[in-house]
Enzyme design. Sequence first.
Site, mmCIF file in Angstrom:
data_model
loop_
_atom_site.group_PDB
_atom_site.id
_atom_site.type_symbol
_atom_site.label_atom_id
_atom_site.label_comp_id
_atom_site.label_asym_id
_atom_site.label_seq_id
_atom_site.Cartn_x
_atom_site.Cartn_y
_atom_site.Cartn_z
ATOM 1 N N LYS A 119 52.367 32.600 71.545
ATOM 2 C CA LYS A 119 53.796 32.381 71.299
ATOM 3 C C LYS A 119 54.260 31.185 72.124
ATOM 4 O O LYS A 119 53.831 31.009 73.275
ATOM 5 C CB LYS A 119 54.547 33.650 71.708
ATOM 6 C CG LYS A 119 56.020 33.689 71.353
ATOM 7 C CD LYS A 119 56.589 35.076 71.700
ATOM 8 C CE LYS A 119 58.051 35.222 71.341
ATOM 9 N NZ LYS A 119 58.581 36.571 71.640
ATOM 10 N N SER A 132 60.899 38.817 67.844
ATOM 11 C CA SER A 132 60.856 37.369 67.857
ATOM 12 C C SER A 132 59.445 36.786 67.804
ATOM 13 O O SER A 132 59.296 35.598 67.519
ATOM 14 C CB SER A 132 61.567 36.849 69.115
ATOM 15 O OG SER A 132 60.904 37.300 70.276
ATOM 16 N N SER A 181 60.030 42.745 70.580
ATOM 17 C CA SER A 181 59.532 41.541 69.908
ATOM 18 C C SER A 181 58.029 41.456 69.690
ATOM 19 O O SER A 181 57.564 40.562 68.991
ATOM 20 C CB SER A 181 59.984 40.297 70.661
ATOM 21 O OG SER A 181 61.298 39.989 70.284
HETATM 22 N N1 GLN Z 1 65.177 41.640 68.589
HETATM 23 C C1 GLN Z 1 65.557 41.850 69.949
HETATM 24 C C2 GLN Z 1 66.583 40.834 70.357
HETATM 25 O O1 GLN Z 1 67.004 40.099 69.552
HETATM 26 C C3 GLN Z 1 64.372 41.806 70.844
HETATM 27 C C4 GLN Z 1 63.945 40.442 71.231
HETATM 28 C C5 GLN Z 1 62.758 40.440 72.118
HETATM 29 O O2 GLN Z 1 62.118 41.452 72.341
HETATM 30 N N2 GLN Z 1 62.464 39.269 72.647
HETATM 31 O O3 GLN Z 1 66.983 40.760 71.484
#
Ligand code: GLN
Length: 471
Positions: free
Chosen positions: A75, A150, A174
């Site tokens: 990532k 994400s 994420s």
């Molecule tokens: N979808 C969640 C958010 O928007 C989690 C994001 C993450 O785990 N980085 O914060």
Amino acid sequence: METVTELRAKFIAGTYTPTEAVEHSLQVIKAQDGEIHAFLDVYEDAKEEAKLATAEYAKNGQETPALLGIPFALKNNILVKGRKATGSSKILENYTAVYDATIVKRLKAAGAIFIGATNMDEFAMGGSTENSAFGPTKNPVDTLRVPGGSSGGSAAAVAMGAVPAAIGTDTGGSIRQPASYCGLVGFKPTYGAVSRYGLMAMGSSLDQAGPLTNSVADVELIHNVMAGQDDMDATTISDTTYPKVEIKETYTFGVPKHFLADGVDEDVLKAFDEHIEALKAAGHKVVGIELPLFEQGLAAYYIVMPAEVSSNLARYDGIRYGHSAKGDVLLDIYEKSRAEGFGAEVKRRILLGTHVLSSGYYDAYYGKAELVRKKMRAELAKVFAEVDIILTPTAPTPAFKLGEKSDPLAMYRQDIFTVPVNLTGVPALTFPMGTVKRDEKQLPVGVQYIAPHGGDARLFAIGKKVYDERA
Ligand code: GLN
């Protein structure tokens, strides 16, 4: 696609080489990534590393490091010295990392070969990879749908067969939610198990890095390479930080039924119920549990997380890194650089975070959310005195369509089962529990296993039995 473990066995046997594996990865990317867009950068020079790895297998076979020659995708919020690290943000569009993250150092020492950097929601804020400043990623299972987020690029990279393993980060789901949407295994470790040094901070008290793979055994192998105390991150824990979590033959699973009552697709619930029946048939006990505060998880998360975001992202000021706008005075440079560099979701969270931390609102919001968090931990400890593992679906729905969740609140709801895990710091594993049909397509859905603090190995042991050894 083969698992890391299978690839490694072939490399040792000499029936397949890292050179061939890396060639294969680059070919798959060339053939498919024009459409999928899992990668922001592809490292052609991986071929050179592969040659060296191939030679080393020929010489030392078994005696080589555990991940030698295995192609990985990372990532793009993970720093690799000399490579671009953008966090999928315009503000870091041309930023090159000047050091290796601790997990990168450890993966390199184990022989992993990095094939490329994967797309993500900007600074890991989102659940669909649509918040990337460089365009969305598509789900290889159904290209009309999002891969989740994400870490959507990492999930898509594995799901399209470009790599057997990718690394993501998980602040509120994420790693687990994209794993669920793409039919993969994903793991969020106990908070502190894995060093955050060299990862772009989102919510420092929530962030952990972990693998996305095709098997639980692979997750275990990779996690164990990355994990461990690190002088560069004082929040990392040692083996003795938590009481030993026993590994058993059969477990008592707890299901928070009340928590599943609302907003979960019916066929996802059906797949979940079938999973429960299979666990019972295998000799496990499944009982109902109450976790009333978990329902406040999302509310608390959307205060704690933006508060930390607003503070962590203050460093992107147009002076220290990345995009710098012209301005007459210093304040101008700050304001313009940030206005031009950050996307809408990032700005929304910085504003929200600054608000909940401001004097007069701190006690009403931030202080309360931290209190809820503390009580959630207590609630969890009580439940874990009765059960070994908590079971939920990973997400309430399968992958949704690109553009379908334009309302941020609808997007946030996808994390209802994953967010409490980060707020309390416990480990959680997700793997596919079945598929559900949408528009004539079978879409994967994941199940989430949550263990007590330090119970990462328990999750690997049970996950291997239930998922890797499935008939
Ligand atoms: N979808 C969640 C958010 O928007 C989690 C994001 C993450 O785990 N980085 O914060």
